[in-house]
Structure formats: structure tokens, C-alpha cells
Scaffold this motif. Structure first.
Motif, short mmCIF file in Angstrom:
data_model
loop_
_atom_site.label_atom_id
_atom_site.label_comp_id
_atom_site.label_asym_id
_atom_site.label_seq_id
_atom_site.Cartn_x
_atom_site.Cartn_y
_atom_site.Cartn_z
N SER A 229 -1.31 4.28 1.05
CA SER A 229 -2.60 4.79 0.58
C SER A 229 -2.49 5.36 -0.82
CB SER A 229 -3.14 5.85 1.55
OG SER A 229 -2.26 6.94 1.66
N ALA A 230 -1.38 6.02 -1.14
CA ALA A 230 -1.19 6.58 -2.46
C ALA A 230 -1.03 5.48 -3.50
CB ALA A 230 0.03 7.50 -2.48
N ILE A 231 -0.28 4.44 -3.17
CA ILE A 231 -0.06 3.32 -4.09
C ILE A 231 -1.38 2.60 -4.39
CG2 ILE A 231 1.01 1.04 -4.27
CD1 ILE A 231 3.43 2.23 -2.74
N ASP A 232 -2.16 2.33 -3.36
CA ASP A 232 -3.46 1.67 -3.56
C ASP A 232 -4.38 2.55 -4.42
OD1 ASP A 232 -2.72 -0.52 -2.11
OD2 ASP A 232 -3.79 0.04 -0.29
N LEU A 233 -4.37 3.84 -4.15
CA LEU A 233 -5.24 4.76 -4.87
C LEU A 233 -4.85 4.83 -6.35
CD1 LEU A 233 -7.49 6.76 -4.98
CD2 LEU A 233 -6.01 8.46 -3.91
N ALA A 234 -3.55 4.88 -6.63
CA ALA A 234 -3.09 4.92 -8.02
C ALA A 234 -3.49 3.65 -8.77
CB ALA A 234 -1.57 5.10 -8.06
N LEU A 235 -3.40 2.52 -8.10
CA LEU A 235 -3.81 1.26 -8.75
C LEU A 235 -5.30 1.25 -9.04
CD1 LEU A 235 -3.10 -1.54 -9.77
CD2 LEU A 235 -3.37 -2.41 -7.44
N GLU A 236 -6.12 1.72 -8.09
CA GLU A 236 -7.56 1.78 -8.34
C GLU A 236 -7.87 2.71 -9.50
OE1 GLU A 236 -10.21 2.39 -5.14
OE2 GLU A 236 -9.37 0.80 -3.88
N PRO A 261 7.19 -6.75 -2.38
CA PRO A 261 6.12 -7.51 -3.05
C PRO A 261 5.52 -8.62 -2.20
CG PRO A 261 8.25 -8.19 -3.90
CD PRO A 261 8.51 -7.05 -2.96
N SER A 262 6.31 -9.16 -1.27
CA SER A 262 5.82 -10.25 -0.42
C SER A 262 6.76 -10.40 0.77
CB SER A 262 5.77 -11.57 -1.20
OG SER A 262 7.09 -11.99 -1.53
N TYR A 263 6.37 -11.25 1.71
CA TYR A 263 7.21 -11.48 2.89
C TYR A 263 8.19 -12.63 2.64
CZ TYR A 263 4.83 -8.15 5.89
OH TYR A 263 4.35 -6.98 6.45
N SER A 264 8.90 -12.54 1.54
CA SER A 264 9.93 -13.51 1.21
C SER A 264 11.06 -12.78 0.50
CB SER A 264 9.35 -14.60 0.29
OG SER A 264 10.37 -15.52 -0.10
N ILE A 265 12.29 -13.00 0.96
CA ILE A 265 13.47 -12.34 0.39
C ILE A 265 14.45 -13.42 -0.06
CG2 ILE A 265 15.37 -10.75 0.83
CD1 ILE A 265 12.63 -9.39 0.94
N ALA A 341 6.15 -0.48 2.72
CA ALA A 341 4.81 -0.75 2.19
C ALA A 341 4.81 -2.05 1.41
CB ALA A 341 4.35 0.40 1.30
N ILE A 342 3.73 -2.83 1.54
CA ILE A 342 3.55 -4.03 0.75
C ILE A 342 2.82 -3.65 -0.54
CG2 ILE A 342 2.45 -6.30 0.64
CD1 ILE A 342 4.74 -6.23 2.56
N LEU A 343 3.39 -4.02 -1.67
CA LEU A 343 2.81 -3.68 -2.96
C LEU A 343 1.54 -4.48 -3.22
CD1 LEU A 343 5.69 -3.45 -5.58
CD2 LEU A 343 4.16 -1.62 -4.88
N PRO A 344 0.49 -3.84 -3.72
CA PRO A 344 -0.69 -4.61 -4.15
C PRO A 344 -0.38 -5.32 -5.46
CG PRO A 344 -0.99 -2.28 -4.64
CD PRO A 344 0.31 -2.39 -3.86
N ASP A 345 -1.04 -6.42 -5.69
CA ASP A 345 -0.84 -7.19 -6.92
C ASP A 345 -1.17 -6.32 -8.14
OD1 ASP A 345 -0.16 -9.40 -5.45
OD2 ASP A 345 -2.18 -10.28 -5.51
#
Length: 531
Positions: A229-236, A261-265, A341-345
Motif C-alpha cells: 500500500s505504501a509503494i502504490d501510494l508513493a507512486l501515485e 517486478p514480475s513472476y519470472s526469475i 510485494a509486486i512492484l507497480p510499473d
């Protein structure tokens, strides 16, 4: 189309009263509540929802940019697929609400729901002389034709509390939303000394997109927290401040967690590392045999190797070292506590443009001009967001009577739930939606199916003592797996957890078609379609 929409709207407001024949009450109309209503339909349940709509946290506690952190096909009911399940993007919160409403339409769940009905009180009818610690043992039949709980409901627009009696209550009020977790400060160091504005993320969720942009544009903003929630809020915040006159957003980080960043390693699908039977064989599970415990100790280097393999990719892919955001603990500890957490673009793109900044602090307080860190550094701010989480368990404790209120959370900070559903010392009540996993929807749906089997007499509960021992073993696994153990997360042994519920129900435990798939293919909701 208009006629169909009108018919659906009429269906969604069908139940206006509580029929005397209803033996089961469900509290909360989020994912867990809807799954419970569908699975317990044979008991004509009543679902009390405090708001005018279903959706729970996805409807009432989401930002405009909030997206699911699980791939679309892994977040669906076993008997109701997404229409666009091949879409590789993560669903928005609006899409999830639409999906849930479609689920309710398909299975005619609206007829069980009373909207605008807030549960404010629950009374136990068994009495202290009933020996509640042994009531689950008794006959093993939760539904015996005798009311056990009286549920007090306040209807929207009325000060009157109406009470209804039920044999069984299913709590689905959720862990997130409604009750914000607020930091505590010494006298003279809290929000009262700050000349700017302080807002919890819960209040931010209630604003429109235009209001959020107007709120943050041109202001120095501090976001407290470093979870999703904090990461999404900072991006907004950074997006709202692009262009002339914009100000950077500062994230105040106390505890670092791994972000993905994604579901691939390294080009490999993420499920290979934690979501197959072979992968989960490496990890400890509750109530395992002595032999398996010895094998788990021998496989410690393998578990560490998997974690380091993922960490190496994330450290290469993301500028964690550049911004001082690389956690000191292994990745597996965040995964095992459901805190990955999954990072937003675009998040680190904004950081590279100096629109998002980071400050580390284990403690802080307010000052007249902003926030004061433990080392004496002051971060100026006009607006401080507290993305500090929620106290969802308090919603349960607020309505339960003593002595049950004091039993909801144990000394570890977790709700001690057998099969993630039954509290051994709270009779004729279930709790759904308080266990976390990679797919909380699957976790809740399977528990509701298990609960339906319990109420339908397909199996009986073990003794109270046996349930307490089982719950204690789960807590001990968490303590040994992660330092963030004060959460009920089953991600490293989710298949074993599902196996146990299938065994209770008398269903097949091995759900795949062949042994190769059993070992190497991920399990998801489609594997648990009813037989």
C-alpha cells in the motif's frame, strides 16, 4: 442489455429481512463471505454486509491504481473463471469487484445478503456453565437445532439494534480495512505538533482520483511504510507531482522487504520455486514426522540456495543497492510470511527521476515542519500519509463477548485457527479470510468447502486438545521459518494444507493426472473443482 442490468439490480436487493429458518449467519460480503454463502447455500444462510455493496477491501480500501498481486488465472473460484483469464495483466480492483459481482450473479448469492446491516454485538447463548472449552468435542455435530449465538445488527439509517439467533456464525470481516493501525508517539511528538496534514491510507482510499491529485499536487509528501500500500501510494504521489511545481515524495522506511517486478526469475516461472509439490517438499510443515523433520534439516542448504538464487536476480534487476533497499534477511522469510510485494510499473523510474526518495529510520516522530528521524534529521512535509496497515482482528474482538474476545489472538499475535478456520475455544463459530497465502481467494474458497463438509456431517472435528496442539505446531513452523512469524501464512506448505482439508472431506488428495504433473506443475483453484 438494459433489461438484464435491471434484473440483476433487482436480484441484488432481494433479501430485506432475516428469515426465521436461517440457521447460519455470515458476517462480511468480501471474497470470503461470498465463498461462504455459496458453499453453505444448503443452510439458507444470512450474510450481513455493513455497506451497500459486496467486494470488501477491493471495493472500499483500494487506491485508483491498486492491482492484484497474483496472476489472473491463479485468483479465481474453482467453478467460476475470469472471462478474460488469458489476459497477462494483473486485474485492477474494479475488475475484481466486477468479477465478484458476476460470481454472485451466477450462483444467485444476492438472495442471502442483507446490505446496510452492520453487526455491532454478538451474544453467546450457551452460558458459562456449558463448558465452552469442550463444546467442540461434544457430539461433533455443530448444528444441533439449538441457537448458540445472538447477533445484534444495526441497519443503515437506524439507531435500533435488532437481534437474531443462529446456530452457527461465520466471521468474514477480513484482516484489512475499517480499523487503521496507528503509530503511538510520546507526548508532544505526535501529529498534534505537526502544522501540516496527517492521513491514514484508509482515508486516502475514500477519495476520488481528482481529489487525490489535488491533495498531493505541489506538496511535500512523506509516506510512512514500505509494503504494497505504501509503494502504490508513493507512486501515485509521484505521478501527481510530475511537471512544473511538483514535489518529490519521500518514503520513510523502517523494515525492508523484498519486492518483485514480475513472476519470472532469471527467465524461470516463479511457481517452480515454491508452488509445486517438489518445491514445497523442501520446507517444514506442521505436525510432520520425525523422519521428515530430519530430511528438512538436511535440505537446509537447498532452501538457502533457492532463496539466494532469487535474491541474486532481484539485486541484479532492481536498483536495491543504489537506494539502500536491499533487505538483510533472506527472500524466503518474506515469502513465508506473505510479505513479498509486486512492484507497480514505473516505481523505480520515478525514483531515478528523483520523484520518489527513501529515508531509513527505525523510529521517528512528528515535528512542526514534518517528521524527525532518530538521527536528528528532519524531513520537511506538508502532508504525511500513514501506510501503516490495519487492525482487522480488532473488528472481531469488538463484537465478541468475553471470554471469547480475549481468546481471538494468542500470545504470538496470530489467530489460533485449526485448519485456518476453527478456533478450538470458540464453539459454533468459524473464521474465514484470516489466513494468508499466494492466492487468498483459493485459501478462503477451500476453507468454505471444508466448513460446508463440517456442517454437513461429512467429518467430525478432533478433540479440543488435538486442535490446540495442531495450531501450536503451525505457529512453531512459522517461528522457525521467518522472523515475521506474527502472521498466519501458509505459502511454503499450501499444498500440504489443501491435502489435509481434502482428506477430511474424503476427496482425492492427489489432484493431478500423472506423477510428473504432481511433482512439477503448480497447484491452483482449477485443481480443486468439486468432484
Amino acid at each position: 442489455m438494459a433489461a438484464v442490468a435491471a434484473a440483476q439490480q433487482q436480484a441484488r436487493s432481494t433479501r430485506q429481512a432475516v428469515p426465521a429458518s436461517s440457521r447460519v449467519a455470515i458476517i462480511g460480503g468480501g471474497i470470503s463471505g461470498l465463498a461462504a454463502a455459496k458453499q453453505l447455500a444448503a443452510h439458507d444462510p444470512v450474510l450481513f454486509e455493513a455497506t451497500p455493496s459486496v467486494g470488501g477491501v477491493w471495493k472500499h480500501c483500494a487506491y485508483r491504481s491498486t492491482r492484484l498481486q497474483t496472476p489472473r488465472p491463479d485468483y479465481e473460484f474453482s467453478d467460476y473463471s475470469w472471462r478474460n483469464r488469458e489476459d497477462p495483466t494483473f486485474p485492477t480492483h474494479a475488475e475484481i469487484v466486477d468479477y465478484l459481482e458476476g460470481y454472485a450473479d451466477t450462483f444467485d448469492l444476492w438472495r442471502y445478503i442483507v446490505f446496510g446491516a452492520k453487526v455491532v454485538d454478538i451474544k453467546f447463548l450457551g452460558g458459562r456453565a456449558a463448558g465452552f472449552t469442550e463444546m467442540w468435542s461434544g457430539t461433533g455435530e455443530p448444528l444441533q437445532g439449538k441457537p448458540m449465538w445472538e447477533v445484534g445488527v444495526a441497519t443503515a439509517g437506524s439507531d435500533t439494534v435488532q437481534y437474531y439467533k443462529f446456530e452457527f456464525v461465520v466471521m468474514c470481516t477480513g484482516k484489512y480495512g475499517d480499523v487503521p493501525r496507528m503509530p503511538v508517539f510520546p507526548a508532544g511528538r505526535g501529529p498534534e505538533v505537526f502544522r501540516g496534514q496527517v492521513m491514514h491510507s484508509l482515508d486516502y482510499c475514500r477519495l476520488s482520483e481528482e481529489e487525490t491529485v489535488e491533495l498531493m499536487r505541489g506538496k511535500k509528501v512523506v509516506v510512512v511504510g514500505y509494503k504494497k500500500s505504501a509503494i502504490d501510494l508513493a507512486l501515485e504521489c509521484a505521478e501527481a507531482n510530475q511537471g512544473e511545481g511538483g514535489e518529490a515524495c519521500t518514503m520513510l522506511v523502517r523494515t525492508l522487504h523484498w519486492v518483485v517486478p514480475s513472476y519470472s526469475i532469471w527467465g524461470l516461472p516463479f511457481f517452480l520455486f515454491y508452488s509445486t509439490r517438489l518445491a514445497q517438499f523442501l520446507y517444514e510443515r506442521p505436525n510432520q514426522s520425525i523422519l521428515r523433520s530430519m530430511l528438512c534439516r538436511l535440505m537446509t542448504p537447498l532452501r538457502a540456495g533457492v532463496s539466494k538464487f532469487i535474491e541474486s536476480y532481484l539485486s541484479w534487476k532492481l536498483p536495491l543497492h543504489k537506494y539502500g533497499l536491499r533487505p538483510d534477511h533472506p527472500f524466503v522469510e518474506d515469502y513465508a510470511s506473505c510479505q513479498m510485494a509486486i512492484l507497480p510499473d514505473g516505481f523505480f523510474d520515478m525514483a531515478d527521476r528523483d520523484m520518489i526518495r527513501f529515508k531509513r529510520a527505525s523510529s521517528w516522530c512528528f515535528s512542526p515542519n514534518g517528521v524527525l528521524l532518530e538521527d536528528g534529521t528532519e524531513v520537511e512535509a506538508d502532508l504525511v500519509f500513514l501506510a501503516t496497515g490495519f487492525e482487522g482482528k480488532d473488528k472481531v474482538r469488538a463484537v465478541l463477548p468475553e471470554p471469547f474476545r480475549g481468546l481471538v489472538v494468542d500470545k504470538s499475535g496470530m489467530m489460533p485457527l485449526y485448519r485456518g478456520t476453527i478456533h478450538p475455544l470458540v464453539p459454533n463459530m468459524a473464521f474465514v479470510g484470516y489466513v494468508e497465502s499466494v492466492s487468498n481467494l483459493h485459501t478462503s474458497e477451500l476453507r468454505c468447502r471444508w466448513l460446508s463438509g463440517l456442517l454437513g456431517g461429512r467429518f467430525a472435528l478432533p478433540s479440543v486438545e488435538a486442535m490446540v496442539r495442531h495450531v501450536g505446531a503451525e505457529a512453531e513452523v512459522m517461528r522457525r521459518t521467518t522472523r515475521f512469524y506474527r502472521r498466519h501464512c501458509i505459502s511454503t506448505y499450501s499444498i500440504h494444507d489443501s491435502d489435509a482439508m481434502c482428506a477430511d472431506l474424503g476427496d482425492r488428495v492427489l489432484r493431478k493426472g500423472n506423477w510428473l504433473a504432481e511433482l512439477f506443475a503448480p497447484y491452483n483453484n482449477q485443481d480443486y473443482k468439486e468432484e
